[in-house]
Design a protein around this motif. Sequence first.
Motif, PDB file in Angstrom:
ATOM      1  N   SER A 224       0.834  -1.210   0.000  1.00  0.00           N
ATOM      2  CA  SER A 224       0.000   0.000   0.000  1.00  0.00           C
ATOM      3  C   SER A 224       0.863   1.252   0.000  1.00  0.00           C
ATOM      4  CB  SER A 224      -0.886   0.045   1.244  1.00  0.00           C
ATOM      5  OG  SER A 224      -1.559  -1.168   1.454  1.00  0.00           O
ATOM      6  N   LEU A 225       0.297   2.332  -0.563  1.00  0.00           N
ATOM      7  CA  LEU A 225       0.969   3.644  -0.600  1.00  0.00           C
ATOM      8  C   LEU A 225      -0.006   4.713  -0.115  1.00  0.00           C
ATOM      9  CD1 LEU A 225       1.779   2.136  -3.440  1.00  0.00           C
ATOM     10  CD2 LEU A 225       2.598   4.369  -4.060  1.00  0.00           C
ATOM     11  N   LEU A 226       0.566   5.717   0.521  1.00  0.00           N
ATOM     12  CA  LEU A 226      -0.201   6.901   0.909  1.00  0.00           C
ATOM     13  C   LEU A 226       0.300   8.055   0.038  1.00  0.00           C
ATOM     14  CD1 LEU A 226      -2.197   8.143   3.016  1.00  0.00           C
ATOM     15  CD2 LEU A 226      -0.188   8.614   4.429  1.00  0.00           C
ATOM     16  N   VAL A 227      -0.610   8.686  -0.703  1.00  0.00           N
ATOM     17  CA  VAL A 227      -0.245   9.700  -1.693  1.00  0.00           C
ATOM     18  C   VAL A 227      -0.970  11.006  -1.360  1.00  0.00           C
ATOM     19  CG1 VAL A 227      -0.330  10.275  -4.156  1.00  0.00           C
ATOM     20  CG2 VAL A 227       0.195   7.933  -3.445  1.00  0.00           C
ATOM     21  N   SER A 228      -0.206  12.112  -1.412  1.00  0.00           N
ATOM     22  CA  SER A 228      -0.793  13.424  -1.080  1.00  0.00           C
ATOM     23  C   SER A 228      -1.679  13.924  -2.215  1.00  0.00           C
ATOM     24  CB  SER A 228       0.325  14.435  -0.841  1.00  0.00           C
ATOM     25  OG  SER A 228       0.888  14.800  -2.092  1.00  0.00           O
ATOM     26  N   GLU A 229      -2.402  14.994  -1.932  1.00  0.00           N
ATOM     27  CA  GLU A 229      -3.275  15.617  -2.927  1.00  0.00           C
ATOM     28  C   GLU A 229      -2.494  16.011  -4.181  1.00  0.00           C
ATOM     29  OE1 GLU A 229      -5.198  19.103  -1.381  1.00  0.00           O
ATOM     30  OE2 GLU A 229      -6.891  18.849  -2.760  1.00  0.00           O
ATOM     31  N   SER A 230      -1.220  16.409  -4.014  1.00  0.00           N
ATOM     32  CA  SER A 230      -0.421  16.831  -5.164  1.00  0.00           C
ATOM     33  C   SER A 230       0.255  15.655  -5.880  1.00  0.00           C
ATOM     34  CB  SER A 230       0.630  17.844  -4.721  1.00  0.00           C
ATOM     35  OG  SER A 230       1.522  17.233  -3.820  1.00  0.00           O
ATOM     36  N   GLY A 231       0.019  14.428  -5.411  1.00  0.00           N
ATOM     37  CA  GLY A 231       0.559  13.261  -6.097  1.00  0.00           C
ATOM     38  C   GLY A 231       1.917  12.816  -5.589  1.00  0.00           C
ATOM     39  N   GLU A 232       2.306  13.309  -4.420  1.00  0.00           N
ATOM     40  CA  GLU A 232       3.589  12.892  -3.822  1.00  0.00           C
ATOM     41  C   GLU A 232       3.358  11.634  -2.977  1.00  0.00           C
ATOM     42  OE1 GLU A 232       6.772  14.458  -0.439  1.00  0.00           O
ATOM     43  OE2 GLU A 232       5.021  15.689  -0.934  1.00  0.00           O
ATOM     44  N   VAL A 233       4.243  10.633  -3.137  1.00  0.00           N
ATOM     45  CA  VAL A 233       4.160   9.443  -2.285  1.00  0.00           C
ATOM     46  C   VAL A 233       4.699   9.817  -0.907  1.00  0.00           C
ATOM     47  CG1 VAL A 233       4.904   7.060  -1.932  1.00  0.00           C
ATOM     48  CG2 VAL A 233       4.399   7.878  -4.249  1.00  0.00           C
TER      49      VAL A 233
END
Length: 163
Positions: A31-40
């Motif tokens: 799993s990955l957590l990605v910010s609103e701007s698309g940064e992992v």
Amino acid sequence: MNISSSDCAFLARAVDLAADAVRTGNDPFGSLLVSESGEVLAEDRNRVGDRGDPTQHPEIALSRWAATNLSDSERRSATVYTSGEHCVMCAASHGIVGLGRIVYATSTAQLLTWLDEFGVAPLAITPSPIEQIVPGIVVDGPVAEFSDAVRELHRQRHASEQE
Ligand SMILES: [Zn+2]
């Protein structure tokens, strides 16, 4: 369903993490957590085998990471990408911490079919859709192009368990 090409790229990374998990003697989930701007922001894989603790799922690890490292609004706008749909424990952690959208490559319904095919015992807890655990959550999945790859990881995992 609303899956973009960047969603597919993040799901591909989640499946890579699931493959790492199998290579290291763990269950095939990543799993990955990605910010609103698309940064992992963070990523993890299943660590049940590493730690001998059946609650070491990557999604709950990301919920805990978010609780420690992100503001309320950053959590709400973050997306979790995962190789397999959240279990009820992980869905609850996601909702409690207040994370945003979830995108999964393969569903719990698919997993149950595969476990049955491989002659593996069913899950210890009753499956429930994420939407039933977290009201109002935006959830997208499964994405058909990943099903063969994820099924193969589960097959490898259970074949190695039975050696
Ligand atoms: Zn879980």
